[in-house]
Write a protein that holds these residues in place. Structure first.
Motif, PDB file in Angstrom:
ATOM      1  N   SER A   1      -8.731  -0.224   2.858  1.00 32.19           N
ATOM      2  CA  SER A   1      -7.829  -0.799   3.860  1.00 32.19           C
ATOM      3  C   SER A   1      -7.132  -2.052   3.328  1.00 32.19           C
ATOM      4  O   SER A   1      -6.021  -2.363   3.740  1.00 32.19           O
ATOM      5  CB  SER A   1      -8.585  -1.138   5.151  1.00 32.19           C
ATOM      6  OG  SER A   1      -9.311  -2.341   5.045  1.00 32.19           O
ATOM      7  N   VAL A   2      -7.784  -2.724   2.398  1.00 34.59           N
ATOM      8  CA  VAL A   2      -7.196  -3.928   1.806  1.00 34.59           C
ATOM      9  C   VAL A   2      -6.127  -3.553   0.784  1.00 34.59           C
ATOM     10  O   VAL A   2      -5.159  -4.278   0.589  1.00 34.59           O
ATOM     11  CB  VAL A   2      -8.307  -4.794   1.164  1.00 34.59           C
ATOM     12  CG1 VAL A   2      -7.726  -5.950   0.371  1.00 34.59           C
ATOM     13  CG2 VAL A   2      -9.256  -5.296   2.241  1.00 34.59           C
ATOM     14  N   GLU A   3      -6.274  -2.403   0.159  1.00 38.13           N
ATOM     15  CA  GLU A   3      -5.369  -1.986  -0.910  1.00 38.13           C
ATOM     16  C   GLU A   3      -4.141  -1.219  -0.429  1.00 38.13           C
ATOM     17  O   GLU A   3      -3.121  -1.216  -1.096  1.00 38.13           O
ATOM     18  CB  GLU A   3      -6.127  -1.105  -1.905  1.00 38.13           C
ATOM     19  CG  GLU A   3      -7.274  -1.812  -2.576  1.00 38.13           C
ATOM     20  CD  GLU A   3      -8.184  -0.863  -3.340  1.00 38.13           C
ATOM     21  OE1 GLU A   3      -7.959   0.366  -3.305  1.00 38.13           O
ATOM     22  OE2 GLU A   3      -9.128  -1.368  -3.977  1.00 38.13           O
ATOM     23  N   THR A   4      -4.224  -0.553   0.718  1.00 34.51           N
ATOM     24  CA  THR A   4      -3.153   0.341   1.143  1.00 34.51           C
ATOM     25  C   THR A   4      -1.961  -0.407   1.730  1.00 34.51           C
ATOM     26  O   THR A   4      -2.107  -1.493   2.288  1.00 34.51           O
ATOM     27  CB  THR A   4      -3.664   1.380   2.167  1.00 34.51           C
ATOM     28  OG1 THR A   4      -2.621   2.307   2.431  1.00 34.51           O
ATOM     29  CG2 THR A   4      -4.094   0.721   3.461  1.00 34.51           C
ATOM     30  N   GLU A   5      -0.804   0.194   1.603  1.00 35.31           N
ATOM     31  CA  GLU A   5       0.395  -0.323   2.263  1.00 35.31           C
ATOM     32  C   GLU A   5       0.580   0.314   3.632  1.00 35.31           C
ATOM     33  O   GLU A   5       1.447  -0.077   4.400  1.00 35.31           O
ATOM     34  CB  GLU A   5       1.630  -0.067   1.388  1.00 35.31           C
ATOM     35  CG  GLU A   5       1.628  -0.850   0.085  1.00 35.31           C
ATOM     36  CD  GLU A   5       1.559  -2.357   0.303  1.00 35.31           C
ATOM     37  OE1 GLU A   5       2.245  -2.875   1.199  1.00 35.31           O
ATOM     38  OE2 GLU A   5       0.787  -3.013  -0.433  1.00 35.31           O
TER      39      GLU A   5
END
Length: 151
Positions: free
Chosen positions: A41-45
């Protein structure tokens, strides 16, 4: 005053968030599920998933998530409000309502006009204008109540 933050805003706290959500909602066999979901969730756009924590200083005292699915049979509904939790000693201060209202503002800012949740609770979410719209089923065939919030 308490602060609500998207865990993406506090990358140094990601592992704290993993531990927090897993402790509240997980099982001994689901740690990697929570870790993977929160780290991704931290990595996704993408708009979702997103995990939010409520902080009292540096202490996580509550949180919630916005998800694509809350593991129930109603895959036609989206996005989902999930994982609401407030530490017991902080309850009775309407912090759960604050977290719900924060989620509503978040989904509105992302362009959604509805938000869903599933729960076995009755007479809690109705206090914050959620409408019971029916039932769904979890992966273990357990029945769950589905609520909708029209943004």
């Amino acid at each position: 005053m308490f602060e609500i933050v998207d865990i993406r805003q506090k990358p140094a706290r990601v592992q704290d968030a993993v531990q927090y959500f897993w402790k509240q909602w997980g099982t001994e066999t689901s740690y990697h599920f929570y870790r993977d979901c929160i780290e991704r969730s931290v990595e996704t756009e993408s708009d979702v998933p997103r995990f939010y924590v409520m902080l009292d200083g540096d202490r996580i005292i509550g949180g919630y998530a916005l998800l694509r699915s809350d593991l129930n049979s109603r895959q036609d509904l989206f996005p989902w409000f999930a994982c609401l939790y407030v530490e017991p000693e902080y309850r009775g201060k309407k912090l759960g309502a604050q977290l719900q209202n924060h989620s509503i503002r978040e989904v509105q800012s992302k362009g959604y006009d509805k938000l869903y949740l599933c729960t076995d609770l009755t007479d809690y979410y109705e206090k914050n204008n959620w409408t019971h719209i029916g039932k769904g089923y979890l992966l273990d065939d357990e029945e769950t109540r589905i609520y909708e919030y029209r943004v």
